[in-house]
Motif scaffolding. Structure first.
Motif, mmCIF file in Angstrom:
data_model
loop_
_atom_site.group_PDB
_atom_site.id
_atom_site.type_symbol
_atom_site.label_atom_id
_atom_site.label_comp_id
_atom_site.label_asym_id
_atom_site.label_seq_id
_atom_site.Cartn_x
_atom_site.Cartn_y
_atom_site.Cartn_z
ATOM 1 N N GLN A 185 1.189 -1.047 -0.482
ATOM 2 C CA GLN A 185 -0.174 0.319 -0.034
ATOM 3 C C GLN A 185 1.038 1.005 -0.272
ATOM 4 O O GLN A 185 0.336 2.137 -0.907
ATOM 5 N N MET A 186 2.517 1.376 0.746
ATOM 6 C CA MET A 186 3.110 2.638 0.616
ATOM 7 C C MET A 186 3.265 2.230 -0.221
ATOM 8 O O MET A 186 3.469 3.701 -0.754
ATOM 9 N N LEU A 187 4.022 1.546 -1.443
ATOM 10 C CA LEU A 187 4.622 1.524 -2.532
ATOM 11 C C LEU A 187 3.315 1.936 -3.743
ATOM 12 O O LEU A 187 3.915 3.230 -4.278
ATOM 13 N N VAL A 188 2.636 1.665 -3.147
ATOM 14 C CA VAL A 188 1.600 2.717 -4.192
ATOM 15 C C VAL A 188 0.891 3.264 -4.461
ATOM 16 O O VAL A 188 0.776 4.661 -5.228
ATOM 17 N N TYR A 189 1.237 3.974 -2.831
ATOM 18 C CA TYR A 189 0.666 5.476 -2.796
ATOM 19 C C TYR A 189 2.147 6.288 -3.305
ATOM 20 O O TYR A 189 1.791 7.604 -4.391
ATOM 21 N N GLU A 190 2.791 5.850 -3.085
ATOM 22 C CA GLU A 190 4.376 6.731 -3.289
ATOM 23 C C GLU A 190 4.435 7.057 -5.164
ATOM 24 O O GLU A 190 4.636 8.183 -5.428
ATOM 25 N N ASN A 191 4.306 6.081 -5.514
ATOM 26 C CA ASN A 191 4.298 5.805 -6.697
ATOM 27 C C ASN A 191 3.479 6.884 -7.801
ATOM 28 O O ASN A 191 3.274 6.959 -8.361
ATOM 29 N N TYR A 192 2.252 6.780 -6.413
ATOM 30 C CA TYR A 192 0.569 7.235 -6.784
ATOM 31 C C TYR A 192 1.037 8.975 -7.809
ATOM 32 O O TYR A 192 1.004 9.689 -8.688
ATOM 33 N N ASN A 193 1.564 9.225 -6.266
ATOM 34 C CA ASN A 193 2.597 10.407 -6.023
ATOM 35 C C ASN A 193 2.965 10.946 -7.545
ATOM 36 O O ASN A 193 3.109 12.536 -7.782
ATOM 37 N N LYS A 194 4.148 10.631 -7.247
ATOM 38 C CA LYS A 194 5.175 11.202 -8.631
ATOM 39 C C LYS A 194 4.207 11.034 -10.026
ATOM 40 O O LYS A 194 4.993 11.370 -10.402
ATOM 41 N N PHE A 195 3.699 10.183 -10.269
ATOM 42 C CA PHE A 195 3.283 9.747 -11.003
ATOM 43 C C PHE A 195 2.088 11.250 -11.255
ATOM 44 O O PHE A 195 2.501 11.703 -12.653
ATOM 45 N N ILE A 196 1.143 11.698 -10.666
ATOM 46 C CA ILE A 196 0.786 13.110 -10.068
ATOM 47 C C ILE A 196 1.525 13.961 -11.125
ATOM 48 O O ILE A 196 1.248 14.647 -12.501
ATOM 49 N N SER A 197 2.276 14.352 -9.920
ATOM 50 C CA SER A 197 3.424 15.843 -10.448
ATOM 51 C C SER A 197 4.543 15.622 -11.775
ATOM 52 O O SER A 197 4.042 16.087 -12.351
ATOM 53 N N ALA A 198 4.695 14.085 -11.872
ATOM 54 C CA ALA A 198 4.875 14.047 -13.409
ATOM 55 C C ALA A 198 3.952 14.580 -14.464
ATOM 56 O O ALA A 198 4.722 15.291 -15.908
ATOM 57 N N THR A 199 2.811 14.271 -14.327
ATOM 58 C CA THR A 199 1.767 14.398 -15.270
ATOM 59 C C THR A 199 1.719 15.799 -15.151
ATOM 60 O O THR A 199 1.620 16.331 -16.457
ATOM 61 N N ASP A 200 1.188 17.016 -14.100
ATOM 62 C CA ASP A 200 1.048 18.465 -14.036
ATOM 63 C C ASP A 200 3.004 19.026 -14.447
ATOM 64 O O ASP A 200 2.296 20.171 -15.652
ATOM 65 N N THR A 201 3.864 18.122 -14.547
ATOM 66 C CA THR A 201 5.264 19.248 -15.183
ATOM 67 C C THR A 201 5.225 18.790 -16.958
ATOM 68 O O THR A 201 5.222 20.174 -17.238
ATOM 69 N N ILE A 202 3.904 17.914 -17.405
ATOM 70 C CA ILE A 202 3.992 17.622 -18.807
ATOM 71 C C ILE A 202 3.282 18.909 -19.236
ATOM 72 O O ILE A 202 3.525 18.976 -20.150
ATOM 73 N N LYS A 203 2.498 19.443 -18.668
ATOM 74 C CA LYS A 203 0.656 19.648 -18.860
ATOM 75 C C LYS A 203 1.525 21.281 -19.093
ATOM 76 O O LYS A 203 1.012 22.278 -20.029
ATOM 77 N N ARG A 204 2.586 22.061 -17.737
ATOM 78 C CA ARG A 204 2.688 22.927 -17.605
ATOM 79 C C ARG A 204 3.453 23.176 -19.217
ATOM 80 O O ARG A 204 3.979 24.622 -19.561
#
Length: 771
Positions: A103-122
């Motif tokens: 569960q911890m691994l899923v949460y950490e990877n999910y946050n990183k994916f969200i941050s990378a998506t926001d960076t690509i949009k900008r």
């Protein structure tokens, strides 16, 4: 479940370690790495390698071929109920932990994916419109370039014309500078700006070399005349003593720039430098070492090939200055003044060493200072020895005159002060040599301490030898005659020998302990002396030396006094014919001379040696009274008898001598008035006895000896404390005369007393103050 195969790093917590192991076991494709990861990761997440060795059924829970039925069958067979319950609890805990980690691994990877998506949009938003701007910029650059080419094309002809005019203007300026050069040079000569003049002329020199014989002939001639004048001024400045050395150096540099030969100038300037150094050596106040240092630096710059000569000049300068210091040491300069001079020389040598290190002046100064300080210490001890000798020689020169009682005491105290206080003053003066904190004194401190201690050892030894020379007991070497001259004992004053004896005792008992204490407190350390030579100062050896010398001087004094008095006695007993002597009418004159000599001994001893002359009646302390002193009644009866009874008395005295107690006449001589006076008197009476034994007496001669001895018995009581020994020796003289007499009939006591009383009355009449 697999257990942990190795210890985790201590800095990593359990949660981070488990996360790392899970990721490593999931993504690792290396069989060996997977096996290693499996050893540390939970068994439920470890993937088995297809090539791995088959494990036991209980270990195959983490493999792909896991069979739950086989696992349960084996587990039931190998475990009891309690083991099954424990395995159930453990497995439930591991399942729960694995769920939490996943569960911890899923949460950490999910946050990183969200941050990378926001960076690509900008980034996509910012890039929109950039292509349009780039196209506009390219169009503007193209337009600027075309307009620039148009301007360059229209101004090309004018630019060429401007550059040509500029070159022409520069050429005209150069031509004008050449025509104005003589005037400029004359102005520089008037203002003494010789550097500017040289700079102007060297700048125009290439033009003169190219066109000096055609277009600029007159300018060249005028300029060369002006430069000849400049050269003359520069040469004059070189030989002008009032000019600073920097100005002279600049003049030489300017002359070199003008290609003027400076070899002859080099010789002249070095000669002037030698004269300058000579003046500095004779009158150092006229110049400073800073000026000399600048002079050497300037000469090195001007004449680089003269370094060897400059080194020799610097070494000669300091050699002569140190030699001057050596000459001044003969005049006994104080240590403070010597240190001031040596410190100044050391600082000067250091300053010159910064300019000419090849001269090695600090090493030379250190070595020379070492020799000078050692010579200074030796000279100080030599002067102290001379002062002590002068104090004693003044006593020598006045000893033949009649001295008052206080004069000998003053001379003795002066000699003691010269020795003791002189040594203390030297120690205080030498203390300045080791007190300084300069580099020079710090390097020489241990050596100075050793030299001071060696100096005292050598000083006391040489002083002892000098004492023996003054006393006449040693030989001295005369440099003028180059022969050995022995000091005649007769020419040496006896009082000087006695003073040397007492001074030796004073040095042993007072001076050496003081010096030893001061050396231990202020001159500790040292150690530069080699071990095989032993300690530099040995007080015990010096004390033994002066103790022995003191005893020798004391015995020498006693022998000199005894010899002098014995000569008088010998003359008295060899001159008259005793066999024809007339009847005695008074005490003989020799007794007065003997008492006079004893008075001189007492006067000298009383002023120099300690202790008062005290009278102690020892008539009953040593020897039997009946044998050592005459009985008046018995003498009266014997004197009234005839020759037969006189001979019977002589026989009786010899029989009594056989049975009387042994008397110790000569004892050890001590440094007291009583001991010295008694010893001199006993030796003289013993000599008198021997002189009597060599003569033959008639009755009158024997009676004269009897009268003289009785008078001396009364008079000598005032000089010595050992009355019994003196009485015994006087009786021995009388017995010797009795033995050598042909008719030994003594004087009757009334006549003897009458003659003695008459002599005493006469003495009292001549000396009313005598008690």
């Amino acid at each position: 479940m697999a257990t942990t195969g190795g210890a985790a790093p201590p800095a990593m917590d359990e949660k981070a370690r488990r996360t790392r192991d899970l990721l490593a076991s999931f993504y690792n494709t290396d069989p060996s790495a997977a096996a290693a990861a499996g050893a540390t990761a939970p068994s439920s997440l470890v993937r088995p390698s297809p090539t791995a060795t088959p494990a036991s059924p209980l270990d195959s829970i983490n493999s792909a071929s896991f069979d739950p039925d086989i696992y349960m069958n084996v587990l039931v067979q190998q475990s009891n109920l309690e083991g099954l319950l424990q395995r159930h609890v453990k497995m439930a805990a591991e399942i729960k932990n694995l769920d939490t980690d996943l569960q911890m691994l899923v949460y950490e990877n999910y946050n990183k994916f969200i941050s990378a998506t926001d960076t690509i949009k900008r980034m996509k938003t910012n890039i929109v419109g950039m292509e349009v701007n780039m196209e506009q910029l390219l169009a503007k650059i193209t337009s600027v370039q075309s307009k620039s080419d148009t301007v360059n094309t229209s101004l090309f002809d004018k630019r060429e014309n401007i550059e040509k005019l500029h070159r022409t203007r520069n050429l005209l300026r150069k031509v004008q500078f050449i025509y104005d050069l003589p005037t400029r040079l004359n102005k520089c000569i008037k203002t003494e700006s010789y550097a500017d003049a040289v700079r102007f002329f060297t700048g125009a020199k290439p033009i003169f070399e190219a066109y000096g014989d055609t277009s600029f002939q007159e300018c060249k001639k005028a300029s060369e005349e002006a430069m000849d004048l400049v050269i003359q001024h520069l040469q004059a400045k070189l030989y002008l003593d009032s000019e600073p050395i920097e100005a002279r150096a600049e003049a030489v540099v300017l002359l070199k720039q003008l290609n003027f030969p400076v070899d002859n100038l080099k010789s002249n300037l070095l000669e002037k430098l030698e004269d300058c150094l000579l003046n500095f050596q004779n009158e150092p106040t006229q110049a400073s070492i800073g000026d000399i240092s600048k002079t050497f630096r300037a000469y090195l710059i001007i004449f680089p090939d003269s370094e060897r000569h400059l080194i020799e000049l610097a070494q000669a300068l300091f050699s002569n200055r140190y030699e001057t210091v050596r000459e001044n040491l003969k005049k006994r300069i104080p240590s403070t003044d010597l240190l001031t001079v040596l410190r100044s020389l050391w600082e000067d040598a250091t300053a010159i060493d910064e300019v000419i290190p090849e001269a090695a002046l600090p090493a030379f100064s250190l070595e020379t200072t070492r020799d000078i300080i050692r010579q200074h210490i030796a000279t100080a001890f030599l002067h102290l020895q001379s002062e002590i000798s002068d104090a004693l020689v003044r006593t020598h020169s006045t000893s033949n005159e009649k001295l008052e009682e206080s004069q000998l005491q003053t001379a003795m105290e002066t000699s003691k002060i010269k020795v003791s206080q002189g040594c203390i003053d030297l120690l205080q003066e030498f203390h300045h040599l080791i007190d300084g904190n300069t580099e020079l004194l710090v390097k020489l401190r241990d050596l100075i301490i050793d030299w001071v201690q060696e100096g005292f050892q050598d000083f006391f030894q040489k002083l002892d030898v000098h004492f023996h020379v003054l006393s006449g007991r040693s030989k001295i070497f005369s440099q003028e005659s180059s022969i050995l001259d022995t000091v005649q004992i007769d020419k040496v004053p006896t009082v000087l020998v006695l003073m040397l004896a007492q001074l030796s005792v004073y040095i042993e008992q007072t001076t050496i302990p003081k010096v030893t204490e001061e050396l231990a407190s202020s001159f500790f350390g040292g150690g530069a002396r080699s071990y095989e030579y032993g300690p530099p100062f040995v007080p015990g050896e010096i004390c033994r030396l002066y103790r022995s010398s003191g005893e020798k001087f004391l015995h020498h004094y006693i022998n000199m006094k005894t010899q002098k008095i014995s000569k008088l006695l010998n003359k008295r007993f060899t001159t008259p014919v005793w066999i024809k002597h007339k009847e005695p009418r008074e005490v003989n004159m020799f007794a007065d001379l003997l008492l006079l000599e004893f008075n001189g001994v007492v006067s000298e001893v009383k002023q120099i040696l300690p202790g008062l002359v005290r009278r102690h009646r020892h008539s009953d302390s040593t020897g039997s009274t009946t044998s050592s002193r005459s009985n008046p009644m018995r003498e009266d009866m014997l004197n009234r008898s005839n020759t037969h009874r006189a001979r019977s008395q002589f026989l009786e005295s010899h029989l009594a001598k056989l049975f009387e107690q042994k008397m110790e006449i000569f004892t050890k001589v001590e440094y007291t008035q009583e001991s010295v006076i008694s010893t001199v008197l006993k030796l003289c009476l013993k000599s008198l006895q021997e002189f009597v034994r060599l003569q033959t007496f008639n009755r009158s001669g024997f009676q004269q000896i009897q009268l003289d001895m009785e008078f001396l018995k009364t008079s000598l009581k005032e000089f010595v404390d050992d009355e019994a020994a003196i009485s015994f020796l006087l009786k021995e003289v009388n017995n010797a005369a009795h033995e050598r007499c042909l008719d030994p009939i003594p004087l009757e006591p009334p006549i003897l007393d009458k003659l003695i009383n008459a002599k005493l009355a006469k003495i009292k009449e001549q000396n009313p103050n005598m008690q």
